[in-house]
Design a protein around this motif. Structure first.
Motif, PDB file in Angstrom:
ATOM      1  N   LEU A 150      38.700   4.199  21.314  1.00 41.96           N
ATOM      2  CA  LEU A 150      38.129   4.847  20.206  1.00 41.96           C
ATOM      3  C   LEU A 150      36.721   4.451  20.308  1.00 41.96           C
ATOM      4  CD1 LEU A 150      38.166   6.295  17.284  1.00 41.96           C
ATOM      5  CD2 LEU A 150      38.652   4.074  16.283  1.00 41.96           C
ATOM      6  N   THR A 151      35.804   5.149  19.905  1.00 36.87           N
ATOM      7  CA  THR A 151      34.140   5.023  20.004  1.00 36.87           C
ATOM      8  C   THR A 151      33.668   5.701  18.557  1.00 36.87           C
ATOM      9  OG1 THR A 151      34.136   5.176  22.286  1.00 36.87           O
ATOM     10  CG2 THR A 151      32.099   5.205  21.198  1.00 36.87           C
ATOM     11  N   LEU A 152      33.094   4.943  18.110  1.00 34.85           N
ATOM     12  CA  LEU A 152      32.341   5.232  16.541  1.00 34.85           C
ATOM     13  C   LEU A 152      30.802   5.293  17.000  1.00 34.85           C
ATOM     14  CD1 LEU A 152      34.264   3.743  13.818  1.00 34.85           C
ATOM     15  CD2 LEU A 152      34.827   5.731  14.637  1.00 34.85           C
ATOM     16  N   LYS A 153      30.248   6.096  16.634  1.00 33.71           N
ATOM     17  CA  LYS A 153      28.608   6.220  16.778  1.00 33.71           C
ATOM     18  C   LYS A 153      27.914   6.323  15.607  1.00 33.71           C
ATOM     19  CE  LYS A 153      28.480   7.118  21.748  1.00 33.71           C
ATOM     20  NZ  LYS A 153      27.945   5.704  22.143  1.00 33.71           N
ATOM     21  N   GLY A 154      26.831   5.804  15.451  1.00 30.26           N
ATOM     22  CA  GLY A 154      25.731   5.963  13.969  1.00 30.26           C
ATOM     23  C   GLY A 154      24.591   5.105  14.281  1.00 30.26           C
ATOM     24  N   SER A 155      24.332   4.666  12.998  1.00 28.32           N
ATOM     25  CA  SER A 155      23.107   3.851  12.904  1.00 28.32           C
ATOM     26  C   SER A 155      23.535   2.654  11.732  1.00 28.32           C
ATOM     27  CB  SER A 155      21.845   4.880  12.366  1.00 28.32           C
ATOM     28  OG  SER A 155      22.102   5.185  11.098  1.00 28.32           O
ATOM     29  N   SER A 160      20.607   2.044  16.512  1.00 32.08           N
ATOM     30  CA  SER A 160      21.747   2.702  16.800  1.00 32.08           C
ATOM     31  C   SER A 160      22.739   1.721  16.801  1.00 32.08           C
ATOM     32  CB  SER A 160      21.450   3.400  17.952  1.00 32.08           C
ATOM     33  OG  SER A 160      21.613   2.506  19.122  1.00 32.08           O
ATOM     34  N   TYR A 161      24.002   2.321  16.350  1.00 32.57           N
ATOM     35  CA  TYR A 161      25.407   1.493  16.390  1.00 32.57           C
ATOM     36  C   TYR A 161      26.459   2.104  16.979  1.00 32.57           C
ATOM     37  CZ  TYR A 161      29.487  -0.297  13.928  1.00 32.57           C
ATOM     38  OH  TYR A 161      30.673  -0.489  13.884  1.00 32.57           O
ATOM     39  N   SER A 162      27.274   1.101  17.693  1.00 36.26           N
ATOM     40  CA  SER A 162      28.580   1.789  18.015  1.00 36.26           C
ATOM     41  C   SER A 162      29.630   0.874  18.068  1.00 36.26           C
ATOM     42  CB  SER A 162      28.391   1.928  19.491  1.00 36.26           C
ATOM     43  OG  SER A 162      28.110   0.965  20.267  1.00 36.26           O
ATOM     44  N   ARG A 163      30.841   1.393  18.000  1.00 33.45           N
ATOM     45  CA  ARG A 163      32.109   0.468  17.961  1.00 33.45           C
ATOM     46  C   ARG A 163      32.937   1.120  19.008  1.00 33.45           C
ATOM     47  NH1 ARG A 163      34.741  -3.226  14.623  1.00 33.45           N
ATOM     48  NH2 ARG A 163      36.945  -3.282  14.417  1.00 33.45           N
ATOM     49  N   ASP A 164      33.396   0.138  19.866  1.00 34.00           N
ATOM     50  CA  ASP A 164      34.519   0.504  20.691  1.00 34.00           C
ATOM     51  C   ASP A 164      35.713  -0.118  20.700  1.00 34.00           C
ATOM     52  OD1 ASP A 164      32.577   2.135  22.266  1.00 34.00           O
ATOM     53  OD2 ASP A 164      31.573   0.167  23.013  1.00 34.00           O
ATOM     54  N   PHE A 214      34.666  -3.769  19.605  1.00 32.02           N
ATOM     55  CA  PHE A 214      33.474  -4.627  19.839  1.00 32.02           C
ATOM     56  C   PHE A 214      32.456  -3.642  18.948  1.00 32.02           C
ATOM     57  CE2 PHE A 214      35.900  -5.655  23.332  1.00 32.02           C
ATOM     58  CZ  PHE A 214      35.607  -7.252  23.532  1.00 32.02           C
ATOM     59  N   ASP A 215      31.449  -4.570  18.112  1.00 34.80           N
ATOM     60  CA  ASP A 215      30.487  -3.630  17.438  1.00 34.80           C
ATOM     61  C   ASP A 215      29.284  -4.033  18.082  1.00 34.80           C
ATOM     62  OD1 ASP A 215      32.523  -2.804  15.766  1.00 34.80           O
ATOM     63  OD2 ASP A 215      31.732  -3.933  13.867  1.00 34.80           O
ATOM     64  N   THR A 216      28.510  -2.856  18.524  1.00 43.68           N
ATOM     65  CA  THR A 216      27.045  -3.142  18.926  1.00 43.68           C
ATOM     66  C   THR A 216      25.985  -2.819  18.062  1.00 43.68           C
ATOM     67  OG1 THR A 216      27.938  -2.971  21.129  1.00 43.68           O
ATOM     68  CG2 THR A 216      25.846  -2.443  21.065  1.00 43.68           C
ATOM     69  N   TYR A 217      24.885  -3.756  17.857  1.00 43.65           N
ATOM     70  CA  TYR A 217      23.812  -3.270  17.215  1.00 43.65           C
ATOM     71  C   TYR A 217      22.560  -3.357  17.926  1.00 43.65           C
ATOM     72  CZ  TYR A 217      27.246  -4.546  13.125  1.00 43.65           C
ATOM     73  OH  TYR A 217      28.199  -4.667  12.412  1.00 43.65           O
ATOM     74  N   LEU A 228      24.611  -5.078   4.541  1.00 42.64           N
ATOM     75  CA  LEU A 228      24.450  -4.619   6.314  1.00 42.64           C
ATOM     76  C   LEU A 228      25.024  -3.167   5.843  1.00 42.64           C
ATOM     77  CD1 LEU A 228      24.477  -4.293   9.108  1.00 42.64           C
ATOM     78  CD2 LEU A 228      26.529  -5.247   9.421  1.00 42.64           C
ATOM     79  N   GLN A 229      24.261  -2.009   6.028  1.00 36.06           N
ATOM     80  CA  GLN A 229      24.803  -0.831   6.067  1.00 36.06           C
ATOM     81  C   GLN A 229      24.900   0.021   7.333  1.00 36.06           C
ATOM     82  OE1 GLN A 229      22.235   1.638   3.403  1.00 36.06           O
ATOM     83  NE2 GLN A 229      22.528   0.087   1.689  1.00 36.06           N
ATOM     84  N   VAL A 230      26.065   0.532   7.633  1.00 41.22           N
ATOM     85  CA  VAL A 230      26.432   1.016   8.726  1.00 41.22           C
ATOM     86  C   VAL A 230      26.806   2.556   8.617  1.00 41.22           C
ATOM     87  CG1 VAL A 230      27.964   1.228  10.954  1.00 41.22           C
ATOM     88  CG2 VAL A 230      27.197  -0.877   9.903  1.00 41.22           C
ATOM     89  N   GLN A 231      25.945   3.595   9.088  1.00 39.35           N
ATOM     90  CA  GLN A 231      26.338   4.972   8.864  1.00 39.35           C
ATOM     91  C   GLN A 231      26.947   5.683   9.993  1.00 39.35           C
ATOM     92  OE1 GLN A 231      25.287   7.243   6.099  1.00 39.35           O
ATOM     93  NE2 GLN A 231      26.719   8.371   7.355  1.00 39.35           N
ATOM     94  N   ILE A 232      28.150   5.710   9.874  1.00 34.28           N
ATOM     95  CA  ILE A 232      29.152   6.526  11.086  1.00 34.28           C
ATOM     96  C   ILE A 232      28.501   8.020  11.060  1.00 34.28           C
ATOM     97  CG2 ILE A 232      31.199   6.760  12.033  1.00 34.28           C
ATOM     98  CD1 ILE A 232      30.610   3.846  11.997  1.00 34.28           C
ATOM     99  N   LYS A 233      28.640   8.422  12.277  1.00 37.38           N
ATOM    100  CA  LYS A 233      28.308   9.788  12.558  1.00 37.38           C
ATOM    101  C   LYS A 233      29.186  10.598  13.215  1.00 37.38           C
ATOM    102  CE  LYS A 233      23.086   9.003  12.072  1.00 37.38           C
ATOM    103  NZ  LYS A 233      21.858   9.208  12.543  1.00 37.38           N
ATOM    104  N   THR A 234      29.716  10.189  14.478  1.00 34.81           N
ATOM    105  CA  THR A 234      30.662  10.758  15.180  1.00 34.81           C
ATOM    106  C   THR A 234      31.769   9.745  15.496  1.00 34.81           C
ATOM    107  OG1 THR A 234      29.494  10.109  17.261  1.00 34.81           O
ATOM    108  CG2 THR A 234      28.947  12.300  15.949  1.00 34.81           C
ATOM    109  N   LYS A 235      32.951  10.224  15.781  1.00 41.15           N
ATOM    110  CA  LYS A 235      34.087   9.524  16.323  1.00 41.15           C
ATOM    111  C   LYS A 235      34.703  10.139  17.768  1.00 41.15           C
ATOM    112  CE  LYS A 235      38.045  10.169  14.100  1.00 41.15           C
ATOM    113  NZ  LYS A 235      38.917  10.166  13.152  1.00 41.15           N
ATOM    114  N   SER A 236      35.078   9.514  18.703  1.00 45.05           N
ATOM    115  CA  SER A 236      35.601  10.058  19.806  1.00 45.05           C
ATOM    116  C   SER A 236      36.517   9.174  20.288  1.00 45.05           C
ATOM    117  CB  SER A 236      34.366   9.741  20.973  1.00 45.05           C
ATOM    118  OG  SER A 236      33.148  10.411  20.811  1.00 45.05           O
TER     119      SER A 236
END
Length: 203
Positions: free
Chosen positions: A133-138, A121-125, A113-116, A146-154
């Motif tokens: 897996l969780t990605l966070k960014g903007s 802020s942006y997150s992918r679960d 799932f992608d959340t805008y 559409l530009q998605v800047q990933i910053k962290t991965k959990s």
């Protein structure tokens, strides 16, 4: 005397103009297929044309002019093309960022799932083999890109262990369709351009 000279000049000028108008103009095609115009035909198949104004030179269109015309048409055609390679219709008008707001489910990965968010802020679960897996960014929308800047991965493992690390990367996609609860993105991958479809599952 001067008046007679002026009148004589005017009469001569009118006579010359009438003679010029009376000249015949012919059109013919040579053995190479080129079109020619002139007052003396060089072919028996020449056609006589009626010309009322000879103030401008008569010439056949050159190949350069023809090529330029086709080039303009090709450019206009390519610019008007709104289809992807797989036949999905693109939109020529930019989309609004508010259309992306919410939670979207990846049609290829049911557990992704992608959340805008409105604050950018942006997150992918995603659930992968029991791990989360969780990605966070903007995110931001520039035109239809559409530009998605990933910053962290959990990563959270089934045994309860978790790990968070920096994962800085920029993902760019073309938003080619969005209507109601469905969205289609076009993304360049190592395997070429691929389309990704998402369904909205929440606001």
């Amino acid at each position: 005397m001067k008046l007679h000279i002026v009148l004589l000049g005017m009469l001569v000028g009118l006579s010359m103009a009438q003679l010029a108008q009376a000249e015949n103009v012919y059109k013919w095609v040579d053995k190479d297929g080129k079109v020619h115009f002139g007052d003396r035909p060089t072919s028996e198949e020449a056609q006589e044309l009626t010309v009322t104004d000879k103030s401008a030179p008569i010439s056949s269109p050159s190949s350069d002019d023809t090529d330029a015309e086709y080039a303009d048409n090709d450019e206009a055609t390519s610019g008007a093309s709104l289809m992807t390679d797989s036949g999905v219709k693109k939109s020529s008008a930019p989309f609004a960022a508010k259309q992306l707001l919410g939670r979207w489910q990846d049609d290829m990965l049911n557990d992704a799932f992608d959340t805008y968010a409105p604050d950018g802020s942006y997150s992918r679960d995603a659930n992968l083999f029991g791990s989360k897996l969780t990605l966070k960014g903007s995110w931001k929308l520039i035109g239809n890109e559409l530009q998605v800047q990933i910053k962290t991965k959990s990563i959270s493992l089934p045994n309860g262990q978790s790990k968070t690390e920096a994962d800085v990367r920029l993902n760019k996609s073309q938003l080619i369709n969005i209507s109601g609860t469905e969205m289609t993105l076009l993304r360049n991958t190592k395997g070429g351009e691929l389309e990704f479809t998402y369904k909205k599952v929440g606001d």
